[in-house]
Design an enzyme around this catalytic site. Structure first.
Site, PDB file in Angstrom:
ATOM      1  N   CYS A 145     -11.225   2.968  -1.039  1.00 57.07           N
ATOM      2  CA  CYS A 145     -10.085   3.212  -0.540  1.00 57.07           C
ATOM      3  C   CYS A 145     -10.123   2.462   0.719  1.00 57.07           C
ATOM      4  O   CYS A 145     -10.955   2.485   1.581  1.00 57.07           O
ATOM      5  CB  CYS A 145     -10.000   4.781  -0.247  1.00 57.07           C
ATOM      6  SG  CYS A 145      -8.425   5.160   0.576  1.00 57.07           S
ATOM      7  N   GLU A 166      -5.441   9.684   8.522  1.00 56.34           N
ATOM      8  CA  GLU A 166      -3.886   9.383   8.852  1.00 56.34           C
ATOM      9  C   GLU A 166      -3.468  10.378   9.639  1.00 56.34           C
ATOM     10  O   GLU A 166      -2.584  10.211  10.626  1.00 56.34           O
ATOM     11  CB  GLU A 166      -2.987   9.512   7.421  1.00 56.34           C
ATOM     12  CG  GLU A 166      -3.353   8.324   6.512  1.00 56.34           C
ATOM     13  CD  GLU A 166      -2.216   8.155   5.400  1.00 56.34           C
ATOM     14  OE1 GLU A 166      -1.459   9.011   5.435  1.00 56.34           O
ATOM     15  OE2 GLU A 166      -2.182   6.892   4.961  1.00 56.34           O
ATOM     16  N   HIS A 226      -8.377   2.991   3.342  1.00 61.22           N
ATOM     17  CA  HIS A 226      -8.565   3.866   4.667  1.00 61.22           C
ATOM     18  C   HIS A 226     -10.027   3.970   5.058  1.00 61.22           C
ATOM     19  O   HIS A 226     -10.317   4.280   6.274  1.00 61.22           O
ATOM     20  CB  HIS A 226      -8.053   5.355   4.269  1.00 61.22           C
ATOM     21  CG  HIS A 226      -6.575   5.423   4.355  1.00 61.22           C
ATOM     22  ND1 HIS A 226      -5.755   5.004   3.114  1.00 61.22           N
ATOM     23  CD2 HIS A 226      -5.539   6.080   4.969  1.00 61.22           C
ATOM     24  CE1 HIS A 226      -4.528   5.198   3.370  1.00 61.22           C
ATOM     25  NE2 HIS A 226      -4.577   5.893   4.355  1.00 61.22           N
ATOM     26  N   GLY A 286      -2.749   9.095  -4.379  1.00 63.86           N
ATOM     27  CA  GLY A 286      -4.083   9.494  -4.968  1.00 63.86           C
ATOM     28  C   GLY A 286      -4.073  10.663  -5.697  1.00 63.86           C
ATOM     29  O   GLY A 286      -5.185  10.728  -6.635  1.00 63.86           O
ATOM     30  N   ASP A 300       0.903  -1.134   0.098  1.00 69.23           N
ATOM     31  CA  ASP A 300       0.043  -0.038  -0.169  1.00 69.23           C
ATOM     32  C   ASP A 300       0.797   1.367  -0.101  1.00 69.23           C
ATOM     33  O   ASP A 300       2.070   1.136   0.637  1.00 69.23           O
ATOM     34  CB  ASP A 300      -1.028  -0.090   1.164  1.00 69.23           C
ATOM     35  CG  ASP A 300      -1.933   1.333   1.206  1.00 69.23           C
ATOM     36  OD1 ASP A 300      -2.823   1.031   0.356  1.00 69.23           O
ATOM     37  OD2 ASP A 300      -1.713   2.215   1.847  1.00 69.23           O
ATOM     38  N   SER A 301       0.519   2.460  -0.554  1.00 71.03           N
ATOM     39  CA  SER A 301       1.047   3.489  -0.605  1.00 71.03           C
ATOM     40  C   SER A 301       1.113   4.145   1.082  1.00 71.03           C
ATOM     41  O   SER A 301       2.280   4.926   1.295  1.00 71.03           O
ATOM     42  CB  SER A 301       0.171   4.621  -1.205  1.00 71.03           C
ATOM     43  OG  SER A 301      -0.735   4.788  -0.810  1.00 71.03           O
ATOM     44  N   CYS A 355      -3.937  -1.193  -2.367  1.00 73.73           N
ATOM     45  CA  CYS A 355      -4.122   0.269  -2.780  1.00 73.73           C
ATOM     46  C   CYS A 355      -5.011   0.559  -3.861  1.00 73.73           C
ATOM     47  O   CYS A 355      -4.754  -0.008  -4.817  1.00 73.73           O
ATOM     48  CB  CYS A 355      -2.627   0.501  -2.771  1.00 73.73           C
ATOM     49  SG  CYS A 355      -2.585   2.398  -3.211  1.00 73.73           S
TER      50      CYS A 355
END
Length: 279
Positions: free
Chosen positions: A198, A164, A200, A49, A16-17, A79
């Site tokens: 996504c 984040e 997240h 993104g 993942d990024s 991701c």
């Protein structure tokens, strides 16, 4: 890439990024407790993104190569942006040159393969990063599997920074989540199935649920991708044999490993001790 260790089983690579892929890894660790995993987060260069196709492709390929070097025969791009912008090129162009026996899978297709079966009225909404939405990957794939389904999508550029930065329980989070959901449902008020495009976004579920109709089904990718991986390994026992099974999970980041370890607590149901690497 081929060498004399190609026959040795290795961990499943998860890329993942940043941190979002940990929500997918969390499901893997529940469903495949005996398997080995290696997680690599490109935190030094996140977010992906808003980056161009070429940049996302080159960054993703670098990380995939590194996971191959670490012994992975199978890599999951956990991701959405990498899956949308880089996966097809890596599969079709790079893998044949690197090693025809290695595999790279993404998170977009597993979600789109079942979206049309979950919706009751044929109206599906997609939420994702700017890059994922601009790629049109979800719309293309859903139309491929379910041509009669009406798909609407909305970019949510503030959601990843909110997660984040630990701002989930703030008025700011409530404002931006409501704003983007309102924009999506203005496109199609009849949406009854919502794909969180996504990794997240599951952390924002309590906020999302406040601002959508109670009849809307939310598709979160962790469980979907984990189920898809199980089916893939059943269809490809030769790849399952290449997956080592010692119940070990290792974590690597291109960023600050202490920061990664602290931030990962919000995404994963276990403490993390990561190692910093250079690409």
């Amino acid at each position: 890439m081929k060498n004399n260790v190609d026959h040795i089983p290795g961990p499943i690579g998860v890329f993942d990024s940043g941190y979002g892929g940990l929500t997918v890894l969390n499901e893997f660790l529940k469903d495949y407790a005996d398997y080995d995993f290696i997680y690599l987060g490109d935190n030094a260069r996140t977010p992906y993104g808003t980056r161009s196709y070429d940049t996302v492709y080159h960054y993703t390929l670098e990380n995939v190569r590194r996971l191959f070097d670490m012994g992975a025969h199978l890599v999951i791009l956990a991701c959405n942006t990498a899956s949308a912008k880089a996966l097809r090129t890596i599969q079709q162009t790079d893998l044949p040159a690197i090693d025809k026996e290695r595999r790279v899978l993404g998170v977009v297709r597993p979600s789109t393969e079942i979206a049309g079966k979950i919706t009751r009225n044929g109206h599906v909404g997609i939420l994702g990063t700017t890059g994922t939405i601009q790629s049109g990957s979800y719309m293309i794939e859903i139309q491929k599997f379910f041509p009669g389904v009406l798909v609407s999508q909305q970019a949510c550029p503030m959601w990843v920074p909110i997660v984040e930065n630990g701002e989930i329980d703030t008025p700011g989070a409530d404002f931006f989540v409501k704003r983007d959901l309102d924009l999506l449902f203005q496109q199609d008020p009849d949406i009854d199935t919502l794909i969180l495009g996504c990794t997240h976004y599951p952390l924002l579920l309590p906020v999302i649920e406040k601002h959508i109709p109670s009849n809307v089904k939310i598709m979160s990718q962790g469980e979907i991708v984990s189920s898809s991986l199980k089916k893939y390994l059943e269809r490809h026992p030769e790849m399952d044999e290449k997956c080592s099974k010692n119940g070990v999970c290792s974590f690597f980041t291109t960023g600050d490993n202490d920061v990664f370890d602290r931030a990962s607590r919000a995404f994963l149901d276990q403490p993390v001790k990561s190692h910093k690497i250079e690409l």
